[in-house]
Design a protein around this motif. Structure first.
Motif, short mmCIF file in Angstrom:
data_model
loop_
_atom_site.label_atom_id
_atom_site.label_comp_id
_atom_site.label_asym_id
_atom_site.label_seq_id
_atom_site.Cartn_x
_atom_site.Cartn_y
_atom_site.Cartn_z
N THR A 177 0.84 -1.19 0.00
CA THR A 177 0.00 0.00 0.00
C THR A 177 0.88 1.25 0.00
OG1 THR A 177 -0.14 -0.29 2.41
CG2 THR A 177 -2.03 -1.01 1.10
N ASP A 184 -7.01 2.78 10.66
CA ASP A 184 -7.38 3.24 9.32
C ASP A 184 -8.73 2.67 8.91
OD1 ASP A 184 -4.89 4.71 8.49
OD2 ASP A 184 -4.02 2.76 8.93
N TYR A 190 -7.95 2.52 -2.46
CA TYR A 190 -6.92 3.41 -1.91
C TYR A 190 -5.62 3.27 -2.69
CZ TYR A 190 -3.23 4.76 1.40
OH TYR A 190 -2.11 5.30 1.99
N ALA A 221 -4.78 6.89 -4.26
CA ALA A 221 -4.01 7.72 -3.34
C ALA A 221 -3.02 8.59 -4.11
CB ALA A 221 -3.26 6.83 -2.35
N PHE A 223 -3.98 7.17 4.81
CA PHE A 223 -5.34 6.71 4.56
C PHE A 223 -6.37 7.67 5.14
CE2 PHE A 223 -9.12 4.11 5.22
CZ PHE A 223 -9.27 3.53 3.97
N PHE A 262 -6.71 10.51 2.88
CA PHE A 262 -7.37 10.02 1.67
C PHE A 262 -8.87 9.97 1.88
CE2 PHE A 262 -9.10 6.24 -0.52
CZ PHE A 262 -8.85 6.59 -1.84
N VAL A 263 -9.31 9.46 3.02
CA VAL A 263 -10.74 9.37 3.32
C VAL A 263 -11.37 10.76 3.33
CG1 VAL A 263 -12.44 8.78 5.11
CG2 VAL A 263 -10.59 7.19 4.56
N LEU A 302 -16.89 7.01 -0.94
CA LEU A 302 -16.45 5.69 -0.53
C LEU A 302 -17.63 4.73 -0.40
CD1 LEU A 302 -13.65 6.35 2.11
CD2 LEU A 302 -13.38 5.51 -0.22
#
Length: 219
Positions: A108, A130, A179, A183, A189, A192-193, A201
């Protein structure tokens, strides 16, 4: 001095929590040798720095001793689970083990921590991870975007609720895949959210008949 590499060592997910027995710790010390660097991490793994040339042999011996070995670094960590104090069946030990197999070690952009709690007590602190999973009787709720670090630590937000066992793992792996694709560089993360938003999402992991989920990509 030869090249070094790190591996992550953890006990199996079990009733009682992350239990390193004295015997297995002693075996680990014997296998990795006196010169290995050993570090306890905040995600219930032990990082061990070992010679790269001996990696395969050491990993094999550790696994035969009953320990689990995962990649270190920028990957999804092994599942950070509760102690299953309500018992294996009620707290969902089997599904937790299957989830761990599905996610642990996925490369990741930044390390991903996934927490699992077998009841609303949340002793594994899933809302600081996360991705957090909380078993609520016979269904599962998923939270995203928790961040325990820094002065601006934040709790995860509820993404979807009342998932069944067949839906849980596809939703989690879909989130991780989404992700990875979307990203920006080494974007955390939680950030990112916040950028993608919960609504987007939710559309990515929308529930479908049979527990199938689809991935929507953002340009």
């Amino acid at each position: 001095m030869g090249e070094k590499t790190k591996i992550a060592v953890a006990p199996a997910i079990q009733v009682g929590g992350s239990l390193f027995t004295p015997g297995r710790l002693a075996v680990m010390g014997t296998i990795v040798g006196p010169d290995a660097k050993i570090e306890m991490t905040p995600f219930k793994q032990i990082y061990v720095e070992i010679p790269l040339e001996s990696r395969d042999a050491i990993v094999d011996e550790l696994q035969r001793s009953g320990l689990e070995v995962y990649p270190a670094g920028f990957v999804t960590k092994s599942l950070i689970a509760c102690n299953f104090c309500r018992g294996a069946e009620e707290a969902g030990l089997d599904i937790a083990k299957e989830l761990n197999k599905a996610i642990a070690g996925i490369e990741t952009p930044t390390p991903i921590k996934v927490g699992y709690a077998g009841c609303a007590l949340g002793t594994s602190e899933p809302l600081l991870k996360d991705i957090g999973v909380v078993k609520m009787r016979d269904s599962y709720d998923i939270y995203v975007g928790g961040d325990a670090k820094g002065l601006k630590a934040s709790l995860a937000n509820l993404l979807v609720s009342e998932l069944n066992e067949t839906q849980l793992i596809p939703v989690i792996t879909t989130l991780i895949d989404f992700y990875k694709v979307n990203a920006k560089g080494k974007e955390k993360f939680s950030k990112f959210v916040n950028r993608i938003t919960l609504d987007q999402l939710r559309s990515v992991v929308r529930k479908e008949d049979g527990g199938n989920v689809s991935i929507n990509y953002i340009c």
